[in-house]
Design a protein around this motif. Structure first.
Motif, PDB file in Angstrom:
ATOM      1  N   MET A   1       0.804  -1.219   0.000  1.00  0.00           N
ATOM      2  CA  MET A   1       0.000   0.000   0.000  1.00  0.00           C
ATOM      3  C   MET A   1       0.844   1.281   0.000  1.00  0.00           C
ATOM      4  O   MET A   1       0.411   2.336  -0.396  1.00  0.00           O
ATOM      5  N   LEU A   2       2.069   1.148   0.522  1.00  0.00           N
ATOM      6  CA  LEU A   2       2.924   2.318   0.593  1.00  0.00           C
ATOM      7  C   LEU A   2       3.679   2.561  -0.708  1.00  0.00           C
ATOM      8  O   LEU A   2       4.411   3.534  -0.829  1.00  0.00           O
ATOM      9  N   GLY A   3       3.498   1.663  -1.679  1.00  0.00           N
ATOM     10  CA  GLY A   3       4.187   1.806  -2.959  1.00  0.00           C
ATOM     11  C   GLY A   3       3.965   3.142  -3.629  1.00  0.00           C
ATOM     12  O   GLY A   3       4.931   3.798  -4.042  1.00  0.00           O
ATOM     13  N   PRO A   4       2.710   3.589  -3.779  1.00  0.00           N
ATOM     14  CA  PRO A   4       2.459   4.881  -4.431  1.00  0.00           C
ATOM     15  C   PRO A   4       3.123   6.047  -3.709  1.00  0.00           C
ATOM     16  O   PRO A   4       3.660   6.953  -4.334  1.00  0.00           O
ATOM     17  N   LEU A   5       3.093   6.011  -2.356  1.00  0.00           N
ATOM     18  CA  LEU A   5       3.726   7.076  -1.593  1.00  0.00           C
ATOM     19  C   LEU A   5       5.243   7.047  -1.780  1.00  0.00           C
ATOM     20  O   LEU A   5       5.889   8.082  -1.922  1.00  0.00           O
ATOM     21  N   SER A   6       5.790   5.827  -1.782  1.00  0.00           N
ATOM     22  CA  SER A   6       7.224   5.671  -1.987  1.00  0.00           C
ATOM     23  C   SER A   6       7.638   6.207  -3.355  1.00  0.00           C
ATOM     24  O   SER A   6       8.640   6.921  -3.476  1.00  0.00           O
ATOM     25  N   ASN A   7       6.849   5.875  -4.383  1.00  0.00           N
ATOM     26  CA  ASN A   7       7.143   6.365  -5.736  1.00  0.00           C
ATOM     27  C   ASN A   7       7.049   7.883  -5.813  1.00  0.00           C
ATOM     28  O   ASN A   7       7.852   8.543  -6.480  1.00  0.00           O
ATOM     29  N   THR A   8       6.057   8.436  -5.099  1.00  0.00           N
ATOM     30  CA  THR A   8       5.879   9.885  -5.087  1.00  0.00           C
ATOM     31  C   THR A   8       7.058  10.572  -4.420  1.00  0.00           C
ATOM     32  O   THR A   8       7.581  11.577  -4.916  1.00  0.00           O
ATOM     33  N   ILE A   9       7.504  10.014  -3.280  1.00  0.00           N
ATOM     34  CA  ILE A   9       8.646  10.584  -2.566  1.00  0.00           C
ATOM     35  C   ILE A   9       9.900  10.537  -3.425  1.00  0.00           C
ATOM     36  O   ILE A   9      10.645  11.514  -3.522  1.00  0.00           O
ATOM     37  N   HIS A  10      10.120   9.394  -4.086  1.00  0.00           N
ATOM     38  CA  HIS A  10      11.286   9.276  -4.967  1.00  0.00           C
ATOM     39  C   HIS A  10      11.198  10.262  -6.127  1.00  0.00           C
ATOM     40  O   HIS A  10      12.210  10.835  -6.548  1.00  0.00           O
ATOM     41  N   GLY A  11       9.985  10.465  -6.638  1.00  0.00           N
ATOM     42  CA  GLY A  11       9.794  11.431  -7.716  1.00  0.00           C
ATOM     43  C   GLY A  11      10.108  12.844  -7.273  1.00  0.00           C
ATOM     44  O   GLY A  11      10.753  13.613  -8.006  1.00  0.00           O
ATOM     45  N   VAL A  12       9.673  13.189  -6.064  1.00  0.00           N
ATOM     46  CA  VAL A  12       9.935  14.524  -5.515  1.00  0.00           C
ATOM     47  C   VAL A  12      11.434  14.729  -5.311  1.00  0.00           C
ATOM     48  O   VAL A  12      11.979  15.789  -5.636  1.00  0.00           O
ATOM     49  N   ILE A  13      12.111  13.695  -4.775  1.00  0.00           N
ATOM     50  CA  ILE A  13      13.552  13.794  -4.527  1.00  0.00           C
ATOM     51  C   ILE A  13      14.326  14.000  -5.825  1.00  0.00           C
ATOM     52  O   ILE A  13      15.191  14.870  -5.924  1.00  0.00           O
ATOM     53  N   SER A  14      13.997  13.189  -6.839  1.00  0.00           N
ATOM     54  CA  SER A  14      14.706  13.291  -8.117  1.00  0.00           C
ATOM     55  C   SER A  14      14.446  14.633  -8.792  1.00  0.00           C
ATOM     56  O   SER A  14      15.290  15.138  -9.538  1.00  0.00           O
ATOM     57  N   PHE A  15      13.303  15.225  -8.505  1.00  0.00           N
ATOM     58  CA  PHE A  15      12.913  16.488  -9.114  1.00  0.00           C
ATOM     59  C   PHE A  15      13.518  17.687  -8.385  1.00  0.00           C
ATOM     60  O   PHE A  15      13.851  18.708  -8.994  1.00  0.00           O
ATOM     61  N   THR A  16      13.671  17.574  -7.047  1.00  0.00           N
ATOM     62  CA  THR A  16      14.058  18.741  -6.251  1.00  0.00           C
ATOM     63  C   THR A  16      15.496  18.731  -5.730  1.00  0.00           C
ATOM     64  O   THR A  16      15.961  19.753  -5.223  1.00  0.00           O
ATOM     65  N   TRP A  17      16.231  17.596  -5.865  1.00  0.00           N
ATOM     66  CA  TRP A  17      17.540  17.530  -5.217  1.00  0.00           C
ATOM     67  C   TRP A  17      18.526  18.599  -5.686  1.00  0.00           C
ATOM     68  O   TRP A  17      19.312  19.106  -4.868  1.00  0.00           O
ATOM     69  N   ARG A  85     -14.344   9.754  -4.153  1.00  0.00           N
ATOM     70  CA  ARG A  85     -14.382   8.939  -5.376  1.00  0.00           C
ATOM     71  C   ARG A  85     -13.303   7.852  -5.384  1.00  0.00           C
ATOM     72  O   ARG A  85     -13.314   6.965  -6.221  1.00  0.00           O
ATOM     73  N   TYR A  86     -12.359   7.917  -4.435  1.00  0.00           N
ATOM     74  CA  TYR A  86     -11.300   6.915  -4.370  1.00  0.00           C
ATOM     75  C   TYR A  86     -11.686   5.756  -3.463  1.00  0.00           C
ATOM     76  O   TYR A  86     -12.259   5.962  -2.384  1.00  0.00           O
ATOM     77  N   ASN A  87     -11.370   4.557  -3.895  1.00  0.00           N
ATOM     78  CA  ASN A  87     -11.491   3.387  -3.026  1.00  0.00           C
ATOM     79  C   ASN A  87     -10.406   3.475  -1.960  1.00  0.00           C
ATOM     80  O   ASN A  87      -9.241   3.714  -2.268  1.00  0.00           O
ATOM     81  N   ILE A  88     -10.784   3.273  -0.707  1.00  0.00           N
ATOM     82  CA  ILE A  88      -9.861   3.485   0.414  1.00  0.00           C
ATOM     83  C   ILE A  88      -8.636   2.576   0.363  1.00  0.00           C
ATOM     84  O   ILE A  88      -7.613   2.852   0.979  1.00  0.00           O
ATOM     85  N   THR A  89      -8.737   1.483  -0.364  1.00  0.00           N
ATOM     86  CA  THR A  89      -7.598   0.552  -0.460  1.00  0.00           C
ATOM     87  C   THR A  89      -6.810   0.724  -1.774  1.00  0.00           C
ATOM     88  O   THR A  89      -5.858  -0.016  -2.014  1.00  0.00           O
ATOM     89  N   SER A  90      -7.208   1.690  -2.579  1.00  0.00           N
ATOM     90  CA  SER A  90      -6.565   1.859  -3.888  1.00  0.00           C
ATOM     91  C   SER A  90      -5.258   2.639  -3.787  1.00  0.00           C
ATOM     92  O   SER A  90      -5.019   3.384  -2.823  1.00  0.00           O
ATOM     93  N   ASN A  91      -4.419   2.459  -4.797  1.00  0.00           N
ATOM     94  CA  ASN A  91      -3.157   3.197  -4.867  1.00  0.00           C
ATOM     95  C   ASN A  91      -3.396   4.702  -4.974  1.00  0.00           C
ATOM     96  O   ASN A  91      -2.655   5.501  -4.403  1.00  0.00           O
ATOM     97  N   LEU A  92      -4.442   5.092  -5.715  1.00  0.00           N
ATOM     98  CA  LEU A  92      -4.751   6.510  -5.882  1.00  0.00           C
ATOM     99  C   LEU A  92      -5.162   7.154  -4.569  1.00  0.00           C
ATOM    100  O   LEU A  92      -4.883   8.332  -4.330  1.00  0.00           O
TER     101      LEU A  92
END
Length: 202
Positions: A1-17, A85-92
């Motif tokens: 479940m933490l995959g999307p958050l992990s991907n988002t954090i990595h995206g932010v790091i690569s974008f802002t470092w 509109r999001y399913n509580i267990t969804s990646n979104l």
């Protein structure tokens, strides 16, 4: 479940470092020069706290002003429309709902720590001002305005305030040496190392 958050954090790091690295070098060099010129003592934990907050704000600015292709129809002015509109267990759900709360959790925590506020109204008011400013600017520059983001940002700010209150209660029960400057300096360095390690390895 933490995959999307992990991907988002990595995206932010690569974008802002690059911005983070340059900003840290400039801010630290200015601060050291100021301390030497004015013969002032370095209070490490306070300087690290302020530096962390500045870097957080810079990263937040860069992320929320990143241009994307949107249309007016993408804007949401109806509270809870997007949240529900999001399913509580969804990646979104984890990426867009939980992610928006986590994004503003540091804001509520920093505001409470800086102001030493026992009243939730002040840090929450500052969180609201920041969030509304962000969404309004996003609307002006062609990004999506979403009233649900404001709600989620406020919840994140509230969680940050609650963490501050919890840390304060814990601190009051600790022995007196835990409030000394040298101990807080060591603690701040350890906390910084742990945070960086978590961000890198998450």
């Amino acid at each position: 479940m933490l995959g999307p958050l992990s991907n988002t954090i990595h995206g932010v790091i690569s974008f802002t470092w690059p911005m983070v690295l340059i900003s840290v070098i400039i801010l630290v060099s200015f601060r050291i020069a100021y301390l030497f010129k004015n013969h002032e003592k370095l209070v490490l934990y306070k300087d690290l706290l302020i530096l962390s907050f500045i870097i957080y704000i810079l990263c937040l600015f860069q992320v929320v002003t990143f241009q994307d292709d949107t249309s007016w129809a993408s804007n949401n002015f109806i509270p809870f429309k997007e949240i529900l509109r999001y399913n509580i267990t969804s990646n979104l759900f984890f990426k867009n709902v939980v992610g928006n709360m986590i994004m503003f959790l540091p804001f509520g925590l920093f505001a409470s720590l800086y102001l030493k506020s026992d009243n939730i109204k002040l840090p929450i008011t500052l969180t609201l001002i920041a969030s509304v400013s962000i969404e309004t600017v996003q609307l002006a520059i062609g990004r999506v305005f979403d009233v649900d983001d404001i709600i989620l940002n406020l919840l994140g700010g509230i969680f940050g305030y609650l963490i501050y209150k919890l840390l304060k209660k814990i601190g009051e029960k600790l022995p007196s040496f835990c409030h000394s400057e040298w101990f807080l300096d060591i603690l701040s360095v350890i906390a910084l190392v742990v945070i960086v390690w978590v961000i890198i390895t998450i």
